[in-house]
Design an enzyme around this catalytic site. Sequence first.
Site, mmCIF file in Angstrom:
data_model
loop_
_atom_site.group_PDB
_atom_site.id
_atom_site.type_symbol
_atom_site.label_atom_id
_atom_site.label_comp_id
_atom_site.label_asym_id
_atom_site.label_seq_id
_atom_site.Cartn_x
_atom_site.Cartn_y
_atom_site.Cartn_z
ATOM 1 C CB THR A 1 0.178 -74.700 -3.283
ATOM 2 O OG1 THR A 1 -0.576 -73.979 -4.264
ATOM 3 C CG2 THR A 1 -0.966 -75.444 -2.656
ATOM 4 C CE LYS B 1 -6.435 -64.315 -4.070
ATOM 5 N NZ LYS B 1 -5.496 -63.104 -4.044
ATOM 6 C CG ASN C 1 3.859 -65.463 -8.393
ATOM 7 O OD1 ASN C 1 3.568 -65.247 -9.517
ATOM 8 N ND2 ASN C 1 3.554 -64.731 -7.657
ATOM 9 C CB THR C 2 6.984 -71.756 -6.660
ATOM 10 O OG1 THR C 2 7.070 -71.209 -5.480
ATOM 11 C CG2 THR C 2 8.055 -72.886 -6.978
ATOM 12 C CE1 TYR C 3 3.458 -75.867 -12.958
ATOM 13 C CE2 TYR C 3 3.976 -74.297 -14.665
ATOM 14 C CZ TYR C 3 3.526 -75.683 -14.319
ATOM 15 O OH TYR C 3 3.306 -76.464 -15.027
ATOM 16 C CG LEU C 4 4.855 -68.001 -12.998
ATOM 17 C CD1 LEU C 4 4.079 -66.566 -12.787
ATOM 18 C CD2 LEU C 4 4.281 -68.581 -14.548
ATOM 19 C CD GLU D 1 19.669 -65.754 -12.491
ATOM 20 O OE1 GLU D 1 18.767 -64.933 -12.348
ATOM 21 O OE2 GLU D 1 19.280 -67.223 -12.117
ATOM 22 C CG HIS E 1 13.549 -59.402 -13.422
ATOM 23 N ND1 HIS E 1 14.084 -59.593 -14.985
ATOM 24 C CD2 HIS E 1 14.013 -60.694 -13.066
ATOM 25 C CE1 HIS E 1 14.787 -60.656 -15.001
ATOM 26 N NE2 HIS E 1 14.746 -61.323 -13.759
ATOM 27 N NE ARG F 1 16.981 -60.225 -10.569
ATOM 28 C CZ ARG F 1 16.227 -61.301 -10.174
ATOM 29 N NH1 ARG F 1 15.259 -61.211 -9.108
ATOM 30 N NH2 ARG F 1 16.738 -62.480 -10.573
ATOM 31 C CG HIS G 1 10.864 -60.356 -10.713
ATOM 32 N ND1 HIS G 1 10.153 -61.291 -11.423
ATOM 33 C CD2 HIS G 1 11.973 -60.906 -9.991
ATOM 34 C CE1 HIS G 1 10.959 -62.450 -11.284
ATOM 35 N NE2 HIS G 1 11.740 -62.249 -10.419
ATOM 36 C CD GLU H 1 7.129 -62.240 -3.647
ATOM 37 O OE1 GLU H 1 6.982 -63.158 -4.458
ATOM 38 O OE2 GLU H 1 7.214 -61.124 -4.311
ATOM 39 N NE ARG I 1 14.315 -62.530 -4.944
ATOM 40 C CZ ARG I 1 14.138 -62.980 -6.125
ATOM 41 N NH1 ARG I 1 15.296 -63.682 -6.344
ATOM 42 N NH2 ARG I 1 13.508 -62.821 -7.284
ATOM 43 C CB SER J 1 12.979 -65.792 -4.710
ATOM 44 O OG SER J 1 13.106 -66.465 -5.765
HETATM 45 C C1 SIN Z 1 15.277 -64.733 -13.384
HETATM 46 O O1 SIN Z 1 15.516 -65.806 -13.937
HETATM 47 O O2 SIN Z 1 15.634 -63.921 -13.919
HETATM 48 C C2 SIN Z 1 14.449 -64.622 -12.080
HETATM 49 C C3 SIN Z 1 15.084 -65.282 -11.108
HETATM 50 C C4 SIN Z 1 14.865 -64.532 -9.575
HETATM 51 O O3 SIN Z 1 13.902 -63.885 -9.651
HETATM 52 O O4 SIN Z 1 15.863 -64.841 -8.980
#
Ligand code: SIN
Length: 435
Positions: A13, A35, A42-45, A112, A226, A268, A329, A353, A364, A369
């Site tokens: 989801t 699940k 992880n999208t939520y985060l 970024e 990360h 990164r 990450h 992912e 990446r 993502s």
């Molecule tokens: C972040 O906000 O640093 C993570 C974003 C990402 O994983 O692309």
Amino acid sequence: MMDICTDVLIVGTGVAGLFSALNIEADKKVIIISKTKADECNTYLAQGGISKAKNKDDTESFVQDTLKAGRHKNRKEAVEVLAKESIKNIDLLLSLGMKFDYKDEEFDYTREGGHSINRIVHSTDETGKMVFETLYKEAKKRKNISIIEDCILVDILKEDKSCYGGIVIKNGSVSLIHSKFTILASGGIGGLFTNSTNRRTSTGDGIAIAFRNNIELENLEYIQFHPTALYEDKDRERRFLISESLRGEGAKLKNINGEAFTDELLPRDIVSNNIWREQLRTGTDFVYLDISQMGEKFLKNRFPGIYKGCLARGLNFKDGVIPVTPVQHYFMGGIKVDLNSKTSMNGLYACGEVSCTGVHGANRLASNSLLEGLVFSRRAAIDINSKIDDKQLKVVKKDITLEKALQLKKENLSCALEQFKKVLGEKEHELINNR
Ligand code: SIN
């Protein structure tokens, strides 16, 4: 839960699972399983945002930045699709009610590492939460979509080298979900690592199921760390992400003596390596992210989630520095798919992912993502829509006890651990054993 028949079964989801469901024709029955609770994805985060070409003229530069960050190990045609379709997919997200931040009547584009210009749209530092809530709300409204939570996929149903659904455990019993098409959007592998920004439940289930069914996988060694997770000296379920966009807005990396040691907006993998090297040189387990010049008012407004997250862990933005260190990450490898997210098995698609579109190459580019999840899950849905009326549902008979299903679940976890132990070699200690 009884055995069920559906047109499309979707596993997961997060952005890829929900967006693929929303793009399946409205007269087709879709079941999405999760699940855990639907929002525990992880999208939520995701904090930073979603990359998009600022306009058509920016497409080529976006492609080049993605290739450069990926060390040119990317599939170029997939990168071109990603960049070209980025504008359209963000528009679709907006049409579903997504709210981004604006400045002077334009998106408040942020930056970024690895991006040559500001081209990331965001919703403060809680972009993923907003994406999830937008898509979830829409999915709940659609009559053709059902979401079943706490439902674990333990294997696919297959016959004649084609996939016809999945075997799941729900409420302590086993059910079969028969489908014409199945989409795996079951997420990454961070839960296999001692230190990760991912949820513990991201245990590479899709990778293990694919491996055990001889579905083609690729680039299992492409694992991203990360650069800036909050450093804490106690064990945590997951490490708290300190978004790269903080660096995009001016935060500086300093060693424990307050000295600069790297350009913080490099891709990164390079920044993470530079931090590890500096930690080794100075004999410490962390470096500092210096936010002292950024102004508390700006920081609180622009990064409310990180502000609250730090406060909850006893750290105040007033301190001017945040201790950070690299942690696992993201996973760039996965189930090999074509440009329509189709796997090597008939009837089975993978996106998000768990899949490897080749878009990210070996590393990446930041904020690609969620975009990959949108672009390639929509492509999966469009491809399925073009075939679904000509396909018959096949009910694959399978007698399976709860005991056997639980055994499969256990074997999936050991299989995933085994695969990543092989590719990590001497870094094996970073994997959790038999959690
Ligand atoms: C972040 O906000 O640093 C993570 C974003 C990402 O994983 O692309």
